[in-house]
Design an enzyme around this catalytic site. Structure first.
Site, PDB file in Angstrom:
ATOM      1  N   GLU A   1     -10.773   1.960  -1.465  1.00 38.48           N
ATOM      2  CA  GLU A   1     -10.830   2.114   0.008  1.00 38.48           C
ATOM      3  C   GLU A   1     -10.825   0.759   0.709  1.00 38.48           C
ATOM      4  O   GLU A   1     -10.986  -0.282   0.065  1.00 38.48           O
ATOM      5  CB  GLU A   1     -12.097   2.869   0.427  1.00 38.48           C
ATOM      6  CG  GLU A   1     -11.851   4.274   0.936  1.00 38.48           C
ATOM      7  CD  GLU A   1     -10.954   4.396   2.175  1.00 38.48           C
ATOM      8  OE1 GLU A   1     -10.785   3.412   2.906  1.00 38.48           O
ATOM      9  OE2 GLU A   1     -10.420   5.489   2.422  1.00 38.48           O
ATOM     10  N   ARG A   2     -10.649   0.799   2.020  1.00 44.25           N
ATOM     11  CA  ARG A   2     -10.775  -0.413   2.838  1.00 44.25           C
ATOM     12  C   ARG A   2     -12.218  -0.926   2.702  1.00 44.25           C
ATOM     13  O   ARG A   2     -13.157  -0.121   2.624  1.00 44.25           O
ATOM     14  CB  ARG A   2     -10.470  -0.103   4.302  1.00 44.25           C
ATOM     15  CG  ARG A   2      -9.036   0.371   4.549  1.00 44.25           C
ATOM     16  CD  ARG A   2      -8.724   0.404   6.034  1.00 44.25           C
ATOM     17  NE  ARG A   2      -9.512   1.388   6.748  1.00 44.25           N
ATOM     18  CZ  ARG A   2      -9.728   1.378   8.061  1.00 44.25           C
ATOM     19  NH1 ARG A   2      -9.228   0.419   8.808  1.00 44.25           N
ATOM     20  NH2 ARG A   2     -10.446   2.315   8.638  1.00 44.25           N
TER      21      ARG A   2
ATOM     22  N   SER B   1     -13.319  16.650   4.912  1.00 48.09           N
ATOM     23  CA  SER B   1     -13.145  16.382   3.494  1.00 48.09           C
ATOM     24  C   SER B   1     -14.131  17.165   2.637  1.00 48.09           C
ATOM     25  O   SER B   1     -13.768  17.725   1.603  1.00 48.09           O
ATOM     26  CB  SER B   1     -13.305  14.885   3.264  1.00 48.09           C
ATOM     27  OG  SER B   1     -12.595  14.510   2.137  1.00 48.09           O
TER      28      SER B   1
ATOM     29  N   LYS C   1      -5.295  11.768  -0.992  1.00 45.69           N
ATOM     30  CA  LYS C   1      -5.450  12.957  -0.132  1.00 45.69           C
ATOM     31  C   LYS C   1      -5.478  12.559   1.351  1.00 45.69           C
ATOM     32  O   LYS C   1      -6.263  11.695   1.743  1.00 45.69           O
ATOM     33  CB  LYS C   1      -6.749  13.699  -0.487  1.00 45.69           C
ATOM     34  CG  LYS C   1      -7.036  14.872   0.452  1.00 45.69           C
ATOM     35  CD  LYS C   1      -8.079  15.823  -0.097  1.00 45.69           C
ATOM     36  CE  LYS C   1      -9.490  15.317   0.099  1.00 45.69           C
ATOM     37  NZ  LYS C   1      -9.954  15.368   1.509  1.00 45.69           N
TER      38      LYS C   1
ATOM     39  N   HIS D   1      -0.180  10.993   5.405  1.00 47.78           N
ATOM     40  CA  HIS D   1       0.254  11.542   6.699  1.00 47.78           C
ATOM     41  C   HIS D   1       0.029  10.571   7.866  1.00 47.78           C
ATOM     42  O   HIS D   1       0.497  10.812   8.962  1.00 47.78           O
ATOM     43  CB  HIS D   1      -0.419  12.899   6.968  1.00 47.78           C
ATOM     44  CG  HIS D   1      -1.900  12.838   7.184  1.00 47.78           C
ATOM     45  ND1 HIS D   1      -2.677  13.964   7.397  1.00 47.78           N
ATOM     46  CD2 HIS D   1      -2.771  11.802   7.234  1.00 47.78           C
ATOM     47  CE1 HIS D   1      -3.927  13.606   7.555  1.00 47.78           C
ATOM     48  NE2 HIS D   1      -4.018  12.310   7.468  1.00 47.78           N
TER      49      HIS D   1
ATOM     50  N   ASP E   1      -6.716  -2.677  -0.880  1.00 50.56           N
ATOM     51  CA  ASP E   1      -5.660  -2.350   0.065  1.00 50.56           C
ATOM     52  C   ASP E   1      -4.543  -1.687  -0.743  1.00 50.56           C
ATOM     53  O   ASP E   1      -4.039  -2.286  -1.693  1.00 50.56           O
ATOM     54  CB  ASP E   1      -5.173  -3.681   0.683  1.00 50.56           C
ATOM     55  CG  ASP E   1      -4.065  -3.480   1.696  1.00 50.56           C
ATOM     56  OD1 ASP E   1      -3.463  -2.386   1.718  1.00 50.56           O
ATOM     57  OD2 ASP E   1      -3.795  -4.429   2.448  1.00 50.56           O
ATOM     58  N   PHE E   2      -4.196  -0.453  -0.366  1.00 50.92           N
ATOM     59  CA  PHE E   2      -3.196   0.244  -1.184  1.00 50.92           C
ATOM     60  C   PHE E   2      -1.792  -0.329  -1.054  1.00 50.92           C
ATOM     61  O   PHE E   2      -0.883   0.084  -1.768  1.00 50.92           O
ATOM     62  CB  PHE E   2      -3.233   1.764  -0.990  1.00 50.92           C
ATOM     63  CG  PHE E   2      -3.116   2.301   0.408  1.00 50.92           C
ATOM     64  CD1 PHE E   2      -2.269   1.750   1.355  1.00 50.92           C
ATOM     65  CD2 PHE E   2      -3.850   3.437   0.760  1.00 50.92           C
ATOM     66  CE1 PHE E   2      -2.156   2.293   2.621  1.00 50.92           C
ATOM     67  CE2 PHE E   2      -3.754   3.985   2.035  1.00 50.92           C
ATOM     68  CZ  PHE E   2      -2.903   3.408   2.969  1.00 50.92           C
TER      69      PHE E   2
END
Ligand SMILES: C[S@@+](CC[C@H](N)C(=O)[O-])C[C@H]1O[C@@H](n2cnc3c(N)ncnc32)[C@H](O)[C@@H]1O
Length: 342
Positions: A207-208, A161, A249, A253, A234-235
């Protein structure tokens, strides 16, 4: 003619033996990195006995490991046959200064990583991750509950990253002011790069909960004058609303198509009309190189994800009610799809 075929056959057989033993080569490198041999040799040449004592290993077997590694240039075996020296190839495995290769070596060296690859057959048969079958726990659960696994994963994630974040902050015309939310922003390096490049922008990393303290730490050190906040969340549940730009980003995936649509649709509900969401992923085409193809397979083995072509991301974004405005190359196969609410 017969002679020629025979020579070819021998070449092919040799090549196949090398492929078959590729796993052994990799494992030998992992173990040397895991034992910190490159770090010890950075201080000077050492005998096998000395290295064995310092690493708590069985000297004769360590000697055989180093000897085989030296046949492909990882360490140099000195003429006394007992002493080893660093080589350029072994130096990149040193834990410090933390090259992508050294963090990758430590990530791949973990038994859970190796075990998951060992069950590649399951992944190929089912299209699913082999991680849980091989380790009795999912990758996400392990990197949440096991501090060592968490450290290895985060280090590998942060070197990738950090290397690309500055390029992204320059490749896209970020607004001069306003609020950016980086969804699944990892250790915060993308947000840090954006805030460094654009001095009046503010930002949030979602983020988590177990990752958030690490993102806090990186952002606090980044010299971005407190223009950030972190949200443990949590998204799949809730995304901070009202921002002027959203980014995600290398997090889509990790999932299958339907889950990606769920995540994107979730982000969409927090976006005002006209506010962009930047989808940043490796967008692979039929010409991807071997490294990219293996990385794609790794995603499936570990978490059941995969890299996709740009056309797939466009289709998934549309299914989530987004419209693609632009596609921007960043470098390599990393691209930014700029989307807005359809
Ligand atoms: C491959 S990493 C990419 C991180 C970062 N965007 C980057 O490029 O370095 C995927 C990230 O998704 C995060 N993640 C996974 N499940 C999540 C969830 N349910 N909610 C928020 N983040 C999640 C992980 O913690 C991890 O940091």
């Amino acid at each position: 003619m017969t002679e020629h075929v025979k020579t070819l056959d021998q070449g092919v057989n040799r090549q196949m033996v090398e492929l078959l033993q590729g796993a052994w080569r990799a494992r030998a490198v992992h173990v040397a990195a895991e034992l910190g041999i490159p770090d010890l040799l950075a201080e000077g040449d050492r005998t096998v006995a000395d290295l064995a004592e310092r690493t708590g290993t069985h000297a004769p077997t360590l000697g055989r490991l180093l000897r085989v590694l030296s046949t492909f240039g990882v360490f140099l075996r000195l003429p006394d046959g007992e002493t080893y020296a660093q080589t350029p190839l072994s130096a990149v495995l040193m834990a410090e200064p933390g090259s992508p290769e050294s963090t990758d070596a430590r990530f791949m060296a973990a038994n859970w990583h190796w075990a998951a690859w060992g069950d590649l057959l399951h992944t190929v048969r089912t299209g699913e991750s082999s991680f849980e079958k091989a380790n009795g726990i999912s990758f996400w659960e392990l990197t949440k509950s096991d501090p060592d696994a968490k450290r290895r994963f985060n280090a590998a994630m942060s070197t990738v990253s950090e290397a690309e974040s500055a390029g992204i902050a320059r490749a896209y015309d970020f607004p001069d002011a306003g609020h950016v939310v980086d969804v699944a922003g990892g250790l915060g390096s993308l947000l840090a790069a954006i805030l460094t490049e654009h001095r009046t922008v503010r930002g949030t990393v979602l983020e988590r909960p177990e990752i958030v303290p690490l993102a806090e730490e990186l952002l606090a050190k980044a010299g971005v004058d407190g223009r950030y906040e972190t949200v443990a969340g949590d998204f799949f549940e809730e995304i901070p609303a009202g921002a002027d730009l959203y980014t995600i980003k290398r997090a889509l995936h990790d999932w299958d198509d339907d889950t990606i649509v769920r995540i994107l649709a979730r982000i969409r509900t927090s976006m005002r009309p006209g506010v962009p969401l930047l989808i940043m992923e490796s967008m692979v085409d039929g010409n991807s190189d071997q490294e990219a193809l293996f990385r794609g397979l790794l995603l499936t083995v570990l978490v059941g994800g995969q890299d996709r072509p740009e056309s797939d991301y466009r289709r998934l974004a549309e299914r989530a009610g987004l419209r693609v405005r632009r596609s921007i190359p960043v470098g390599g196969d990393l691209r930014i799809l700029e989307t807005v609410r359809a």
